[in-house]
Design an enzyme around this catalytic site. Structure first.
Site, mmCIF file in Angstrom:
data_model
loop_
_atom_site.group_PDB
_atom_site.id
_atom_site.type_symbol
_atom_site.label_atom_id
_atom_site.label_comp_id
_atom_site.label_asym_id
_atom_site.label_seq_id
_atom_site.Cartn_x
_atom_site.Cartn_y
_atom_site.Cartn_z
ATOM 1 C CG HIS A 527 -2.248 0.673 0.938
ATOM 2 N ND1 HIS A 527 -2.374 1.802 0.165
ATOM 3 C CD2 HIS A 527 -3.512 0.358 1.329
ATOM 4 C CE1 HIS A 527 -3.638 2.166 0.103
ATOM 5 N NE2 HIS A 527 -4.362 1.304 0.795
ATOM 6 C CG ASP A 531 -2.350 5.083 -3.710
ATOM 7 O OD1 ASP A 531 -1.746 4.759 -2.673
ATOM 8 O OD2 ASP A 531 -2.162 6.158 -4.313
#
Length: 554
Positions: A527, A531
């Site tokens: 992450h 995204d």
């Protein structure tokens, strides 16, 4: 003594010409080197330090050189006795004294090429090399040379099992293999640890029959003085305390206060009856020797310890009877475990799953394999098509072809796909380079070739390093429907491929149904780099290539 005097006279001339010579001291001292390899180290509080501070007065210099002569006689005498000149492994030969600057004493203490007083001729110590970026130790798989063999640059000395593969170790200099210190099968050899000795002259081989690197190093370290002598830690005179277990209060029977009658409180009697405790074995601590409740509880506590010890001994006996086998860790399994643990602890994983219809993909594969068989080529697998689709999706969404660093995100221009391969030794991930630019036939050939090398434990570093994305397929070989894979650092994504299964789906009409094959794939994302929307965009592109495989040919 005459040989040492010539060296001292030469040093006098050098010092006499430079009266204001500045000596740079490191860690409170400096090191002096002579052309034959002998050196002196002097503390800042000794005579040389005083001579430096006082401008090298004549009287001081005479006293200095007298003390140096006594020290040098033994070293130079040993060198002349063997008829050879002692040399150091580090540094360049120098003539005359050389004052080292910016070198700490710990850095100067290098290992000698040979020890002049042990009678060993010039030799080279070959250490365990670092053959991969993550390698800290290795195993000797096989020696291709034996003691006494002549070796030349480029010839293979042995095969080393690294943390990822078995790699050939080549010789760098010409000579003879005098001693093998780590035999075949030696495990967990630290990088830099000496594994063999080579010599220049064949006649010197026999002199290393009983060579021991630890003994040699210890002798060299003992001969070389240190400028910052650290006093040994004081011996701790630990007084041994005798640990005495508390004696139970109620272990001896006691006589009743009067006659054979035993006096006890009602609570003590009730507690003794419930636990089958004979009152005659209890010594009362109450008034006039009466047995109270606390006496019964102390007795039960002491008896409980005995029961617990007996139970523990019984459990140990039972555990000892369990049949099991301890399987030693392979290098690849240890490194894989370390990297996966690091990945799961330091990378914020999240997972995206999508179902892809593979009917058109299967039809295209049938047609391509018919062409391959007609031309004598190898068959194309579903995994080959998945690798190609993943590579094209990475080229279309390059944000997923990246890795995280503390200062920036590195986005790769090459699409190199690692393919997870399971072997008896552990999990390997060989790499298919520039997979987006290669045809399906070429990808299939490389995957089969690399998988075979992985099973033979013969992968080289260039076969598995430099990947930017990983594909792990447990669907085709094992029938796993869906799973979540752990990211292979420093990459930021890995695709977990499940098996294809037929499902019933609605048709055009209200009462119409048809069958279709669907394959579940899960993208594990870092992450910090990818995204959620970027990961979803990549999966959309991948699904488009799988469900319309003709687009991969454009």
């Amino acid at each position: 003594m005459a040989y040492a005097s010539r060296i001292i006279n030469h040093s006098k001339k050098q010092l006499g010409n430079v009266p204001n010579l500045l000596l740079r001291q490191e860690h409170g001292g400096f090191v002096r080197w002579f052309s034959n390899g002998t050196r002196f180290s002097v503390d800042k509080n000794d005579d040389i330090g005083k001579a430096h501070r006082n401008g090298f007065a004549p009287a001081e210099k005479e006293r200095l050189f007298s003390s140096m002569a006594e020290t040098s006689e033994s070293s130079f005498g040993a060198s002349r006795k063997n008829g050879r000149r002692t040399t150091m492994q580090m540094g360049n030969p120098v003539s005359g004294p050389l004052l080292l600057k910016n070198v700490s004493c710990s850095q100067v203490l290098a290992r000698r090429g040979f020890s002049s007083d042990s009678g060993l001729p010039p030799h080279q110590e070959i250490g365990m090399p670092s053959l991969s970026p993550t390698m800290t130790e290795g195993n000797i798989a096989r020696w291709l040379k034996k003691e006494g063999d002549k070796v030349a640059p480029g010839e293979v000395l042995c095969e080393v099992e690294t943390d990822k593969a078995t790699v050939e170790m080549e010789c760098m200099e010409e000579g003879f293999l005098a001693k093998i210190l780590k035999e075949e099968g030696a495990k967990e050899i630290q990088v830099g640890e000496v594994i063999a000795i080579t010599v220049e002259d064949e006649d010197d081989i026999g002199k290393f029959k009983d060579y021991s690197p630890s003994a040699s190093d210890g002798a060299a370290a003992a001969k070389e003085p240190s400028t910052s002598t650290t006093p040994p830690p004081p011996k701790k005179e630990a007084a041994e305390e005798v640990v005495r277990s508390p004696e139970p209060k109620t272990s001896k029977p006691s006589a009743a206060p009067s006659g054979d009658r035993i006096f006890a409180s009602p609570l003590a009697k009730s507690l003794a009856e419930e636990n089958n405790v004979p009152l005659s074995s209890i010594k009362g601590t109450g008034p006039d020797g009466h047995i109270v409740k606390a006496d019964i509880e102390d007795y039960l506590a002491s008896r409980g310890k005995e029961v617990s010890a007996a139970t523990t001994k019984g459990k140990d006996t039972t555990a000892a009877s369990i049949d099991y086998v301890d399987i030693p860790h392979t290098q690849i399994r240890k490194v894989t475990a370390s990297r996966l643990l690091q990945s799961k602890q330091t990378i914020p994983h999240y997972y995206l799953t999508v179902d892809t219809c593979v009917d058109k993909l299967m039809d295209l594969r049938v047609k391509l394999n018919a062409l391959q068989e007609a031309s004598g080529g190898k068959r194309i697998s579903v995994n080959d098509l998945v690798i190609k689709a993943a590579a094209l999706a990475l080229r279309k969404v390059p944000q997923c072809n990246s890795s995280w660093t503390d200062n920036y995100i590195r986005q790769y221009n090459n699409v190199n796909i690692n393919v997870a391969v399971q072997t008896d030794n552990g999990l390997y991930v060989p790499v298919v380079r520039d997979a987006d630019k290669k045809g399906l036939s070429k990808i299939g050939e490389e995957v089969k070739h690399l998988a075979q090398k992985a099973k033979e434990n013969s992968l080289k570093p260039e076969d598995y390093e430099g990947g930017s994305f990983t594909v792990s397929n447990l669907g085709g070989p094992f029938g796993i429907k869906q799973f979540c894979a752990i990211i292979n650092p420093p990459q930021s994504g890995i695709l977990a491929v499940g098996s294809a299964e037929k499902r019933v789906i609605p048709g055009l009409g209200p009462d119409e149904f048809k069958f279709a094959s669907f394959m579940s794939v899960t993208l594990s994302c870092d992450h910090r780099v990818i995204d959620g929307a970027i990961g979803a965009e990549w999966l959309k592109a991948f699904k488009g290539y799988i469900e319309n495989p003709e687009s991969m040919l454009l």
